[in-house]
Design a protein around this motif. Structure first.
Motif, PDB file in Angstrom:
ATOM      1  N   VAL A  74       0.840  -1.194   0.000  1.00 28.34           N
ATOM      2  CA  VAL A  74       0.000   0.000   0.000  1.00 28.34           C
ATOM      3  C   VAL A  74       0.875   1.243   0.000  1.00 28.34           C
ATOM      4  CG1 VAL A  74      -1.645   1.330   1.381  1.00 28.34           C
ATOM      5  CG2 VAL A  74      -1.984  -1.122   1.067  1.00 28.34           C
ATOM      6  N   GLY A  75       1.936   1.226   0.788  1.00 27.05           N
ATOM      7  CA  GLY A  75       2.844   2.369   0.828  1.00 27.05           C
ATOM      8  C   GLY A  75       3.507   2.618  -0.519  1.00 27.05           C
ATOM      9  N   GLU A  76       3.925   1.548  -1.193  1.00 30.43           N
ATOM     10  CA  GLU A  76       4.544   1.697  -2.513  1.00 30.43           C
ATOM     11  C   GLU A  76       3.535   2.230  -3.525  1.00 30.43           C
ATOM     12  OE1 GLU A  76       6.045  -2.165  -3.329  1.00 30.43           O
ATOM     13  OE2 GLU A  76       7.632  -2.034  -1.827  1.00 30.43           O
ATOM     14  N   ASP A  77       2.306   1.745  -3.455  1.00 26.54           N
ATOM     15  CA  ASP A  77       1.270   2.232  -4.366  1.00 26.54           C
ATOM     16  C   ASP A  77       0.961   3.705  -4.098  1.00 26.54           C
ATOM     17  OD1 ASP A  77       1.104  -0.232  -5.554  1.00 26.54           O
ATOM     18  OD2 ASP A  77      -0.692  -0.860  -4.444  1.00 26.54           O
ATOM     19  N   ALA A  78       0.941   4.096  -2.842  1.00 32.43           N
ATOM     20  CA  ALA A  78       0.637   5.485  -2.491  1.00 32.43           C
ATOM     21  C   ALA A  78       1.715   6.431  -3.000  1.00 32.43           C
ATOM     22  CB  ALA A  78       0.478   5.626  -0.988  1.00 32.43           C
ATOM     23  N   GLU A  79       2.960   5.987  -3.001  1.00 34.87           N
ATOM     24  CA  GLU A  79       4.049   6.832  -3.486  1.00 34.87           C
ATOM     25  C   GLU A  79       3.922   7.132  -4.971  1.00 34.87           C
ATOM     26  OE1 GLU A  79       7.672   4.877  -2.449  1.00 34.87           O
ATOM     27  OE2 GLU A  79       7.440   5.304  -0.308  1.00 34.87           O
ATOM     28  N   LYS A  80       3.209   6.303  -5.713  1.00 33.65           N
ATOM     29  CA  LYS A  80       3.051   6.504  -7.151  1.00 33.65           C
ATOM     30  C   LYS A  80       1.950   7.512  -7.479  1.00 33.65           C
ATOM     31  CE  LYS A  80       4.588   1.818  -8.024  1.00 33.65           C
ATOM     32  NZ  LYS A  80       4.184   0.475  -8.442  1.00 33.65           N
ATOM     33  N   THR A  81       1.192   7.953  -6.496  1.00 36.14           N
ATOM     34  CA  THR A  81       0.124   8.921  -6.726  1.00 36.14           C
ATOM     35  C   THR A  81       0.700  10.331  -6.662  1.00 36.14           C
ATOM     36  OG1 THR A  81      -0.445   9.097  -4.387  1.00 36.14           O
ATOM     37  CG2 THR A  81      -1.572   7.376  -5.668  1.00 36.14           C
ATOM     38  N   PRO A  82      -0.042  11.323  -7.179  1.00 37.99           N
ATOM     39  CA  PRO A  82       0.455  12.701  -7.111  1.00 37.99           C
ATOM     40  C   PRO A  82       0.704  13.175  -5.672  1.00 37.99           C
ATOM     41  CG  PRO A  82      -1.268  12.563  -8.748  1.00 37.99           C
ATOM     42  CD  PRO A  82      -1.230  11.234  -8.050  1.00 37.99           C
ATOM     43  N   ILE A  83      -0.199  12.855  -4.749  1.00 37.57           N
ATOM     44  CA  ILE A  83       0.013  13.308  -3.371  1.00 37.57           C
ATOM     45  C   ILE A  83       1.169  12.548  -2.734  1.00 37.57           C
ATOM     46  CG2 ILE A  83      -1.643  11.776  -2.258  1.00 37.57           C
ATOM     47  CD1 ILE A  83      -1.088  15.470  -1.421  1.00 37.57           C
TER      48      ILE A  83
END
Length: 73
Positions: free
Chosen positions: A26-35
């Protein structure tokens, strides 16, 4: 009867290990978002953030299915 605590301990360890792995994903996926790029420091200005959001929206728009015909149903 002595095997029950061992099985319970092994089950708890397996559950915790899989929960930690899911949290990393989840953390890796979140880093790929603009925010996420703001949080990691990759994006530092408002203009670069807006550019990232625009690029993400364009990529999502390309992935959207559209009917072949322009007729209304």
């Amino acid at each position: 009867m002595n095997k029950l605590p061992n099985l319970l301990t092994a089950g708890i360890c397996a559950f915790l290990l899989s929960a930690c792995q899911a949290a990393e994903n989840v953390g890796e996926d979140a880093e790929k978002t603009p925010i996420g790029s703001v949080i990691t420091g990759e994006t530092t200005t408002a203009n670069s953030y807006i550019k990232k959001v625009s690029e993400k929206n364009k990529s999502l728009d390309r992935d959207t299915w559209r009917p072949q015909s322009s007729e209304r149903f």
